[in-house]
Design an enzyme around this catalytic site. Structure first.
Site, short mmCIF file in Angstrom:
data_model
loop_
_atom_site.label_atom_id
_atom_site.label_comp_id
_atom_site.label_asym_id
_atom_site.label_seq_id
_atom_site.Cartn_x
_atom_site.Cartn_y
_atom_site.Cartn_z
CG HIS A 298 -19.01 -3.02 5.71
ND1 HIS A 298 -18.51 -4.29 5.65
CD2 HIS A 298 -20.35 -3.11 5.48
CE1 HIS A 298 -19.52 -5.14 5.41
NE2 HIS A 298 -20.64 -4.45 5.29
CD GLU B 94 -15.44 -2.96 7.21
OE1 GLU B 94 -15.08 -3.12 6.03
OE2 GLU B 94 -16.28 -3.69 7.77
#
Ligand code: 0X9
Ligand code: ZN
Length: 315
Positions: A78, A81
């Site tokens: 992701h 993050e």
């Protein structure tokens, strides 16, 4: 005659934990480690991203002819993050450059992919800080697939979207993304050696184990749970926060197609965890760079417990 200035015995770390690193800088660090520590460090490219970036893995081994148990870690599937790749880099830094941590590599090899979605990661620096997905363009509507909904185990059954503009878009089919294909192929090729898999995310703190596709628990959930609790206790003793522990579905939400579920359900790696590091900043995903060390230092104590467990049981 002038002598060449002395070469330091222990090369100083060429990575900073007071700033977040761009992908190029991360790759450079890995390749510097490979040249400074040729007997312990190998860097391989396990695939290419949609935009053509190499996907690098660092293999850390103190010996053993390639037959030791492996702990596989990835981070940054992701894009936004950022603390996850930073934590992976810290683990790499400690395992390779901190001689005081050599016990962790005595009988276990560590294979670490610090950024599994570098296209998305770079995009969060250049265009959109809160971008989550890959950058593939299969639909005319929208860009990107949620890599953590793209694995072929109960794919797209729950907690994922078929709509290309959704942040949890599962993809046009399972393993539509070159990044998830690369991880799949690496795990299948090394299935006999990988004993534990950790995927770093944010934000939590959560220590999650399968399943994410059902509220039912795997047969060996008690082993997974006990090890997670031990890891949590160790990092709490070092000043870290209290992690919520349990299966993804029961502690967080149901979401199928995650790398953790596939690695256990298909890849055959019994010990598979998603670790959601603590959040920070205005949107949870953006802790200030000045907090990186405060977050990753206690976290390393949890990683140490996982390493010790694999050494004790498979080393
Ligand atoms: O939703 C996710 O992919 C993860 N949370 S995050 O906020 N980092 O996006 C949790 C994934 C847990 N594992 C599975 N659902 N399989
Ligand atoms: Zn995530």
């Amino acid at each position: 005659m002038t002598l060449v200035k002395s070469i330091p015995k222990t090369p100083e770390s060429r990575i900073s934990f007071t700033e977040y690193q761009r992908y190029d800088e991360i790759r450079q660090y890995l390749s510097q480690l490979a040249s400074s520590y040729p007997s312990t460090v190998t860097v391989q490219t396990i695939g290419q991203t949609y935009e053509g970036r190499p996907l690098d893995i660092i293999q850390i081994s103190s010996g053993g002819d390639g037959s030791r148990p492996v702990i596989l870690i990835d981070a940054g599937i992701h894009a936004r993050e950022w603390i996850a790749p930073a934590a992976a880099l810290y683990v790499i830094n400690q395992l390779v450059e901190n001689t005081a941590e050599s016990a962790l590599t005595d009988s276990v090899d560590w294979h670490i992919i610090p950024v599994l979605n570098p296209d998305g990661y770079e995009y969060t620096f250049t265009d959109e800080r809160m971008w989550r997905k890959t950058r593939s363009r299969a639909s005319i509507l929208c860009t990107g697939v949620d890599g953590n909904r793209n694995f072929d185990f109960h794919w797209n059954e729950v907690g994922a979207s078929s709509y290309p503009c959704s942040d949890t878009y599962a993809g046009s089919e399972a393993f539509s993304e070159s990044e998830t294909q690369a991880l799949r192929d690496y795990i299948l090729a090394n299935a006999n050696r990988i004993k534990l898999y950790l995927t770093f995310h944010s934000y939590g703190p959560y220590l999650l184990y399968p399943w994410g596709y059902t509220s039912e628990l795997p047969d060996d959930w008690e082993t997974l749970d006990a090890l997670a609790r031990q890891a949590d206790a160790a990092q709490q003793a070092a000043g870290g926060p209290s992690y919520a522990i349990g299966s993804s579905t029961n502690v967080l939400y149901a979401a199928a197609g995650g790398s953790d579920d596939w690695t256990k359900g298909v890849g055959g790696v019994a010990l598979s965890y998603t670790i959601e590091l603590p959040g920070g900043g205005s949107q949870g995903f953006n802790p200030p760079a000045s907090d990186i060390l405060n977050l990753v230092t206690p976290f390393f104590e949890a990683v140490r417990v996982f390493g010790q467990y694999v050494a004790d049981n498979y080393g």
